[in-house]
Structure formats: C-alpha cells, structure tokens
Design a protein around this motif. Structure first.
Motif, PDB file in Angstrom:
ATOM      1  N   LYS A 111       0.558  -1.388   0.367  1.00  0.00           N
ATOM      2  CA  LYS A 111      -0.024   0.051  -0.145  1.00  0.00           C
ATOM      3  C   LYS A 111       0.637   1.320   0.187  1.00  0.00           C
ATOM      4  N   THR A 112       2.481   1.282   0.869  1.00  0.00           N
ATOM      5  CA  THR A 112       2.387   2.352   0.385  1.00  0.00           C
ATOM      6  C   THR A 112       3.195   2.559  -0.719  1.00  0.00           C
ATOM      7  N   ARG A 113       3.715   1.762  -1.199  1.00  0.00           N
ATOM      8  CA  ARG A 113       4.207   2.086  -2.878  1.00  0.00           C
ATOM      9  C   ARG A 113       3.286   2.438  -3.728  1.00  0.00           C
ATOM     10  N   GLU A 114       1.847   1.990  -3.533  1.00  0.00           N
ATOM     11  CA  GLU A 114       0.997   2.095  -3.992  1.00  0.00           C
ATOM     12  C   GLU A 114       0.448   3.553  -4.534  1.00  0.00           C
ATOM     13  N   LYS A 115       0.365   4.224  -2.788  1.00  0.00           N
ATOM     14  CA  LYS A 115       0.170   5.432  -2.351  1.00  0.00           C
ATOM     15  C   LYS A 115       1.112   6.348  -3.099  1.00  0.00           C
TER      16      LYS A 115
END
Lengths: 254, 260
Positions: A75-79
């Motif tokens: 999620k962090t990378r996607e965000k």
C-alpha cells in the motif's frame, strides 16, 4: 509536509561487479523542475528506477514527501506511485490498448473510475497535449513517435501527480517535435504545480525545461546549479558535456 | 581449463537457483490468482486467445493422433487376433494420455512461447515498468489472467481433443479397416469410464498452469532486445514441454496407485 518532495541520500547500486551509482545525493522541491544531465552509461536511468521503486538501492535511502520509501512495498508503494507520473523514453504505451485506454489506464485499473467517465477525462487530457479526440480510438502502432510521446505525456499527467519523471523525453524526435514536447512539459508542469525530474543529454531540452540542472558522472552528482549557470559552471566535466566536446576529462563512450 | 568438479558444482547451483526463482514466481502468480483484485476483461480475452484460437491446432493434432493410434493398434492386435480391442484401447489411450499430452505439447508451442514473447517484448519496451508505475501489479494484471485462463481452457480443449481423437480412430476403423460404426461406438462408450476422462482432465488443469507460468516466467526475465525475447520464447516452450512430460509420468503413477 516539507518543501522537499523527493530526496535521494547516498544511493548506491551495483549490477554484479559494475557499480553504477556510487552515492547519489539529490533532492527536488515542490514545483521545481530539475534536469539531470549525463552521458550514456552514467547511471541516469538506474537512478530514476531507484527513485520510482522499480529497483531497490544496495545502500542509501530514498524519501518521498518526508517518508522513507527505500524498501516500501504494498500500500505504501501504491500510495506513493499514485502521486507520481512517468514518461518513459520509449513511450512504453500498451500495444493492446487504444490511445484513450492507455491515457486512462490508471483511472480504469487503479482508481476504479467508470469507463465512460475515464474516456471523457482521457479525451480532455489528450486535448491538453494537442491531440484530437479522433486519436483516442487508434492503437499506439497507428500513430507517429512524436504523437506517442504526447500520449505518454497525457498518461503521466491525467491523475494530476505531485511529481513527474521524464526519461529522455526528446530522444528520437525531430528538432521541431522535440521543441513542441519541451513546451508541453513546461506547460504541464507549470499548470499542475508539480515537481519534475527530467533526465536527458539533449542540452536544448535541458535549458528549456529546467529551473536547475545537475550533472551525473560515474554514478555521482558532480555539479548542480541554476539552469542559466550551466554554461559557466567552472566545472571541466560539465563544460565538456554541455559544449559537446570530444576532448576533455570525460572519455567518449566508443 | 576449469576443474570439472567446479563446473558440475556451478551447474548444480545454477539449476537449484533457477528452480527456486521459478517456484517463488509461481507462488506469486498463484497468490495473485486467488486474491482480489481480478481483471475479468483480461481473463476473458486470454481465454479466447488461449482456448478459442487453439481449437484448430488441437483438433487437427487430435484427429491424426486418434487415426494413427487406431491403425497401429489394429496392426499390432491383428498379430494375436485382437483387432476387436481397437475401440477400447483408442479411447483409453486418448482420454488418459494422448489427448491431454498432445494438447499440452501443442499449447507449449503455441501458447507458452506466445506468452513469453509477448511479455518479453513488453519487458524490453518498458511496458512492464510502466504498468508498475501506474499502480497496477504485473502479477495481477498480466500473469494471473493468463494463469486463470489456461487453468479453465485447457480442460475444455482436452475434452474436445478426446472427442476428436476418438472420432479420428473411428474414421480410420470404419472407413479404412472395415469396422461396423455402431459396434465401434458402442464398444468405445462401454469401455471408457468416468475415471479415465477425469484423469485426463486433472492433468489438463496442471498442464494449463505449467504452460502459463513458464510463458510468464521466461517473458518476465527476458532481457537484451529481440535476441532475449526469442530466447525467452524458446526456453518457455522447451521448459513447458519437459515439465508436461515429467508431470504426466508422475501423475500417471499417482493415478495408478490411487486407482483413478
């Protein structure tokens, strides 16, 4: 919230025995257009892929909007990626999708936008890069290289990102089309208020796009300064590169 | 000149490394296939490409294999006066082994190599990097749909190959070897069991997975332009074919053990 949007701190990357990045330190502030110049094989693309999270550095850290994203996943990378646009050197358009589907790819596949709305936004964005709605229904193979770059540019800005990477945006284009792409980049970055990182060895493009220019040589940033100072940098490596001379401290890659 | 022991050691380590990377890759594809989000449109598109477009090649291969099988069984059987076993041996051979193996091998060439070439071309033209930067996982958007589509379509193709293969045997037997059509078909239907068909279909699911994963894996790893893409296509085809034959033997042994 900090003014620095992207920061690379002592980034190193090797492929086997070939050390490509040898401690890159660089940062980009919001709204700033930074151009990184450097010869072939100087590590520009590898640096960019590390910044994007397509590669993981062997050493050093990468911060995006104050957050350490060096080894971010899920999620962090996607965000983070949702706030970044990228124009690839080759355009990297998906052959199996039409032009409008390429432009709207993020809306359709990551943001869950309805197809009809996504198409409308894609056509609007295509207009911003001066392409008509009729181009939207064509496939990438049916349009010219310059148009492909513009489509790729439209794809990179459709979600109004905070940071846009441009990898050799004018490579392979005739001088007039290249200048038109430079104008569009300037216009898009200015209009969005986004930060931009462009890697290129096209000095005409660098002068037009950049607020600041940095030079990467043998995996390190050896000079950085305002774009207007690049021809009076006082650095022998930068002088040789920006004036395109074969003689000097940099050995030609042949 | 290198020490032979070193060469063997290096080759062994390389093999284990490759098997490990393939296993990790296969694991990621499987996780992407069983957890949301699924790209329904992509799955359907791949089902058409893998399944529908393979119909002609699978059908042609099956009919010729069935015909040749009937002819050879007749020839061999006639030495012992056992020609009447042609229908039963044809249907057994086709449903348990040849239908699924031939379909698997044909698709290793047509589909696995095609997937590797397509994904390899996407890799060398930075389309896969572009996909990741657009917040779409390549495992979910590219690989899982191909994997799911292959798992679904392979059993369908094998079921069809079974029917066409048996019909190939029937054609040769009735029009070339003088069998009575009704008797041939009755013998076929009386002999074949649900287990025979099931054994072939279970193998088909496994072969479907092998074909998709080998294609995606080799495509994902391809480098160095056109040469790399060509190499990926070749490696995926050879790898898938060898794995299909190996898995076929292992599963046949297992099915005999458990009485399937």
């Amino acid at each position: 919230m900090t003014d620095t949007l992207l920061k690379l701190e002592g980034v190193e990357k090797s492929f086997g025995k070939n050390q490509v990045l040898r401690g890159v330190d660089i940062d980009v502030a919001r709204g700033q257009s930074l151009v990184i110049i450097g010869g072939s094989g100087s590590g520009k693309s590898v640096m960019l892929k590390n910044a994007l999270g397509l590669m993981t550095p062997d050493k050093g850290r990468i911060f995006f909007d104050g957050e350490d994203v060096t080894k971010a996943t899920g999620k962090t990378r996607e965000k983070m990626r949702a706030r970044i646009g990228m124009l690839f050197q080759s355009g990297a358009l998906f052959d199996s999708l039409t032009v409008w589907e390429n432009v709207a790819f993020r809306l359709l596949n990551s943001e869950g936008t309805r197809r009809k709305d996504a198409k409308e936004r894609a056509i609007e964005t295509l207009k911003k890069v001066r392409l008509g709605a009729d181009v939207g229904g064509l496939y990438p193979a049916e349009i010219s290289g310059g148009m492909q770059k513009r489509v790729s540019l439209a794809r990179s800005i459709i979600s109004e990102p905070d940071l846009i990477f441009f990898d050799e945006p004018t490579t392979g284009l005739d001088p007039i089309t290249a200048d038109a792409i430079n104008d569009l980049i300037r216009e898009m970055v200015g209009g969005l208020g986004a930060a931009a990182v462009t890697i290129t060895h096209d000095m005409a493009s660098a002068r037009k796009i950049a607020d600041e220019i940095a030079m990467l040589f043998e995996g390190q940033i050896i000079w950085r300064g305002p774009a207007k100072d690049v021809y009076a940098s006082g650095n022998a490596y930068v002088d040789q590169f920006v004036n395109g001379r074969a003689d000097g401290p940099i050995q030609p890659a042949i | 000149m290198q020490n032979p022991i070193q060469l063997i050691g290096r080759a062994t380590l390389g093999l284990f490394g490759e098997v490990g990377r393939l296993a990790v890759f296969a694991g990621r594809v499987k996780i992407a296939a069983v957890t949301p989000r699924w790209y329904g449109g992509e799955i359907l598109r791949q089902m058409v490409r893998i399944g529908f477009y393979s119909l002609p090649v699978v059908g042609l291969a099956a009919v010729f294999i069935g015909a040749a099988l009937a002819l050879n069984i007749y020839e061999g059987g006639s030495r012992y006066g056992a020609e009447q076993f042609v229908p039963s041996i044809v249907v057994l051979g086709i449903t348990r082994e040849l239908g699924v193996v031939i379909t698997g091998l044909m698709l290793a060439g047509r589909v696995s190599a095609g997937i590797a070439a397509e994904i390899g071309a996407m890799r060398v033209t930075e389309q896969i990097d572009a996909l990741e930067t657009l917040s779409a996982s390549r495992y979910r958007y590219l690989y899982a749909p191909r994997f799911i589509a292959a798992l679904i379509t392979l059993p369908m193709l094998v079921a069809l190959a079974d029917v066409i293969g048996v019909m190939g045997g029937w054609l040769v037997s009735v029009f070339g070897l003088g069998f009575d059509s009704t008797v041939y078909l009755r013998n076929t239907l009386d002999f074949v069991t649900t287990n025979d068909i099931l054994a072939g279909l279970i193998k088909a699911v496994v072969f479907g997975g092998v074909i998709a994963i080998m294609g995606c894996y080799q495509g994902d790893r391809s480098q160095a332009g056109a040469t790399g893409v060509g190499r990926a296509a070749t490696l995926s085809m050879v790898g898938a074919a060898v794995l299909i034959l190996a898995f076929n033997y292992v599963m046949s042994t297992l099915f005999v053990e458990i009485g399937l």
